[in-house]
Design a protein around this motif. Sequence first.
Motif, PDB file in Angstrom:
ATOM      1  N   GLN A   7     -50.291  19.405 -27.264  1.00 58.61           N
ATOM      2  CA  GLN A   7     -48.996  19.989 -26.919  1.00 58.61           C
ATOM      3  C   GLN A   7     -48.924  20.236 -25.409  1.00 58.61           C
ATOM      4  N   ARG A   8     -49.997  20.782 -24.867  1.00 60.22           N
ATOM      5  CA  ARG A   8     -50.135  21.044 -23.443  1.00 60.22           C
ATOM      6  C   ARG A   8     -51.584  20.829 -23.085  1.00 60.22           C
ATOM      7  N   PRO A   9     -51.902  20.468 -21.879  1.00 57.01           N
ATOM      8  CA  PRO A   9     -51.000  20.176 -20.772  1.00 57.01           C
ATOM      9  C   PRO A   9     -50.391  18.791 -20.908  1.00 57.01           C
ATOM     10  N   LYS A  10     -49.408  18.521 -20.109  1.00 61.30           N
ATOM     11  CA  LYS A  10     -48.822  17.185 -20.070  1.00 61.30           C
ATOM     12  C   LYS A  10     -49.841  16.252 -19.410  1.00 61.30           C
ATOM     13  N   LEU A  11     -50.065  15.093 -20.000  1.00 59.65           N
ATOM     14  CA  LEU A  11     -51.167  14.237 -19.572  1.00 59.65           C
ATOM     15  C   LEU A  11     -50.754  12.923 -18.915  1.00 59.65           C
ATOM     16  N   ALA A  12     -49.471  12.591 -18.923  1.00 56.70           N
ATOM     17  CA  ALA A  12     -49.027  11.262 -18.469  1.00 56.70           C
ATOM     18  C   ALA A  12     -49.561  10.886 -17.093  1.00 56.70           C
ATOM     19  N   SER A  13     -49.558  11.811 -16.147  1.00 59.43           N
ATOM     20  CA  SER A  13     -49.977  11.462 -14.793  1.00 59.43           C
ATOM     21  C   SER A  13     -51.492  11.238 -14.676  1.00 59.43           C
ATOM     22  N   TYR A  14     -52.266  11.663 -15.675  1.00 57.65           N
ATOM     23  CA  TYR A  14     -53.716  11.503 -15.654  1.00 57.65           C
ATOM     24  C   TYR A  14     -54.185  10.255 -16.404  1.00 57.65           C
ATOM     25  N   LEU A  15     -53.307   9.651 -17.185  1.00 57.53           N
ATOM     26  CA  LEU A  15     -53.697   8.506 -18.008  1.00 57.53           C
ATOM     27  C   LEU A  15     -54.228   7.325 -17.199  1.00 57.53           C
ATOM     28  N   PRO A  16     -53.632   6.965 -16.060  1.00 59.42           N
ATOM     29  CA  PRO A  16     -54.181   5.821 -15.307  1.00 59.42           C
ATOM     30  C   PRO A  16     -55.640   6.030 -14.868  1.00 59.42           C
ATOM     31  N   ALA A  17     -56.003   7.220 -14.422  1.00 59.50           N
ATOM     32  CA  ALA A  17     -57.390   7.480 -14.025  1.00 59.50           C
ATOM     33  C   ALA A  17     -58.318   7.423 -15.234  1.00 59.50           C
ATOM     34  N   MET A  18     -57.863   7.943 -16.372  1.00 61.52           N
ATOM     35  CA  MET A  18     -58.658   7.865 -17.607  1.00 61.52           C
ATOM     36  C   MET A  18     -58.871   6.408 -17.996  1.00 61.52           C
ATOM     37  N   GLU A  74     -55.632  25.978 -17.997  1.00 53.84           N
ATOM     38  CA  GLU A  74     -56.278  27.286 -18.134  1.00 53.84           C
ATOM     39  C   GLU A  74     -57.338  27.327 -19.233  1.00 53.84           C
ATOM     40  N   LYS A  75     -57.424  26.280 -20.033  1.00 52.05           N
ATOM     41  CA  LYS A  75     -58.419  26.205 -21.100  1.00 52.05           C
ATOM     42  C   LYS A  75     -59.112  24.848 -21.037  1.00 52.05           C
ATOM     43  N   GLY A  76     -60.260  24.798 -21.708  1.00 49.94           N
ATOM     44  CA  GLY A  76     -60.992  23.540 -21.843  1.00 49.94           C
ATOM     45  C   GLY A  76     -61.432  23.375 -23.278  1.00 49.94           C
ATOM     46  N   LEU A  77     -62.031  22.255 -23.568  1.00 56.68           N
ATOM     47  CA  LEU A  77     -62.450  21.952 -24.937  1.00 56.68           C
ATOM     48  C   LEU A  77     -63.871  22.436 -25.193  1.00 56.68           C
ATOM     49  N   LEU A  78     -64.054  23.085 -26.326  1.00 51.38           N
ATOM     50  CA  LEU A  78     -65.339  23.638 -26.722  1.00 51.38           C
ATOM     51  C   LEU A  78     -66.146  22.576 -27.444  1.00 51.38           C
ATOM     52  N   GLY A 101     -50.312  21.334 -32.074  1.00 50.10           N
ATOM     53  CA  GLY A 101     -48.989  21.818 -31.697  1.00 50.10           C
ATOM     54  C   GLY A 101     -48.955  23.268 -31.284  1.00 50.10           C
ATOM     55  N   ASP A 102     -49.827  24.091 -31.870  1.00 48.43           N
ATOM     56  CA  ASP A 102     -49.834  25.507 -31.472  1.00 48.43           C
ATOM     57  C   ASP A 102     -50.781  25.782 -30.303  1.00 48.43           C
ATOM     58  N   GLY A 103     -51.393  24.717 -29.776  1.00 52.29           N
ATOM     59  CA  GLY A 103     -52.252  24.873 -28.607  1.00 52.29           C
ATOM     60  C   GLY A 103     -53.672  25.295 -28.907  1.00 52.29           C
ATOM     61  N   SER A 104     -54.081  25.245 -30.167  1.00 48.96           N
ATOM     62  CA  SER A 104     -55.445  25.632 -30.525  1.00 48.96           C
ATOM     63  C   SER A 104     -56.476  24.567 -30.188  1.00 48.96           C
ATOM     64  N   GLY A 105     -56.043  23.307 -30.131  1.00 45.47           N
ATOM     65  CA  GLY A 105     -56.996  22.231 -29.884  1.00 45.47           C
ATOM     66  C   GLY A 105     -56.314  20.960 -29.429  1.00 45.47           C
ATOM     67  N   ILE A 106     -57.133  19.963 -29.163  1.00 40.70           N
ATOM     68  CA  ILE A 106     -56.681  18.631 -28.781  1.00 40.70           C
ATOM     69  C   ILE A 106     -57.444  17.639 -29.643  1.00 40.70           C
ATOM     70  N   SER A 107     -56.752  16.587 -30.072  1.00 36.58           N
ATOM     71  CA  SER A 107     -57.411  15.542 -30.847  1.00 36.58           C
ATOM     72  C   SER A 107     -57.120  14.186 -30.223  1.00 36.58           C
ATOM     73  N   ALA A 108     -57.861  13.187 -30.669  1.00 37.70           N
ATOM     74  CA  ALA A 108     -57.655  11.819 -30.186  1.00 37.70           C
ATOM     75  C   ALA A 108     -58.027  10.831 -31.273  1.00 37.70           C
ATOM     76  N   HIS A 109     -57.295   9.723 -31.300  1.00 35.93           N
ATOM     77  CA  HIS A 109     -57.581   8.577 -32.167  1.00 35.93           C
ATOM     78  C   HIS A 109     -57.839   7.376 -31.277  1.00 35.93           C
ATOM     79  N   ALA A 110     -58.683   6.475 -31.745  1.00 35.85           N
ATOM     80  CA  ALA A 110     -58.920   5.216 -31.022  1.00 35.85           C
ATOM     81  C   ALA A 110     -59.132   4.115 -32.052  1.00 35.85           C
ATOM     82  N   VAL A 111     -58.595   2.954 -31.745  1.00 32.40           N
ATOM     83  CA  VAL A 111     -58.820   1.751 -32.538  1.00 32.40           C
ATOM     84  C   VAL A 111     -59.309   0.685 -31.570  1.00 32.40           C
TER      85      VAL A 111
END
Length: 156
Positions: free
Chosen positions: A101-112, A28-32, A141-151
């Motif tokens: 926190q949401r949405p659950k992403l496991a099923s989308y990881l292979p396509a990514m 229901e939301k996307g990243l700004l 955790g409160d659903g305000s945003g999404i973050s990512a780390h990469a090495v």
Amino acid sequence: MRIGHGYDVHRLVPDRKLILGGVEVPYEKGLLGHSDADVLTHALMDALLGAAGLGDIGRHFPDTDPAYAGADSLKLLEQVVELIRQKGYRLGNADCTVIAQRPKLASYLPAMQENLARICGVEPDQINLKATTEEKLGFTGDGSGISAHAVCLLLP
């Protein structure tokens, strides 16, 4: 060999698509953001640029440049891969974590994983992806945003 680390974060808002690793995830939301705000691809790009000593994505694709408004981050990743190739490097492997926190992403990881590997010119098992929550703590955790780390590891 050279090692790089990347980090990105974007706020979740209504009326935006949620794009991660070039995959549209139903939510229901996307990243700004100025581009498609794909935090996973942005973190990988910063890791690649950092390992090659080429700065960060803000230097190469500034959010003040209208050319990058709504940009497809996979297209930007193609440019980063070309920059590291020109410096004489290739990707050995990357390990990336999306924190949401949401949405659950496991099923989308292979396509990514397939998308990122294709753009980077490597086999899918050279791009490891994980998704985790922060147990309802902090802005992810409160659903305000999404973050990512990469090495990543670059090889000559």
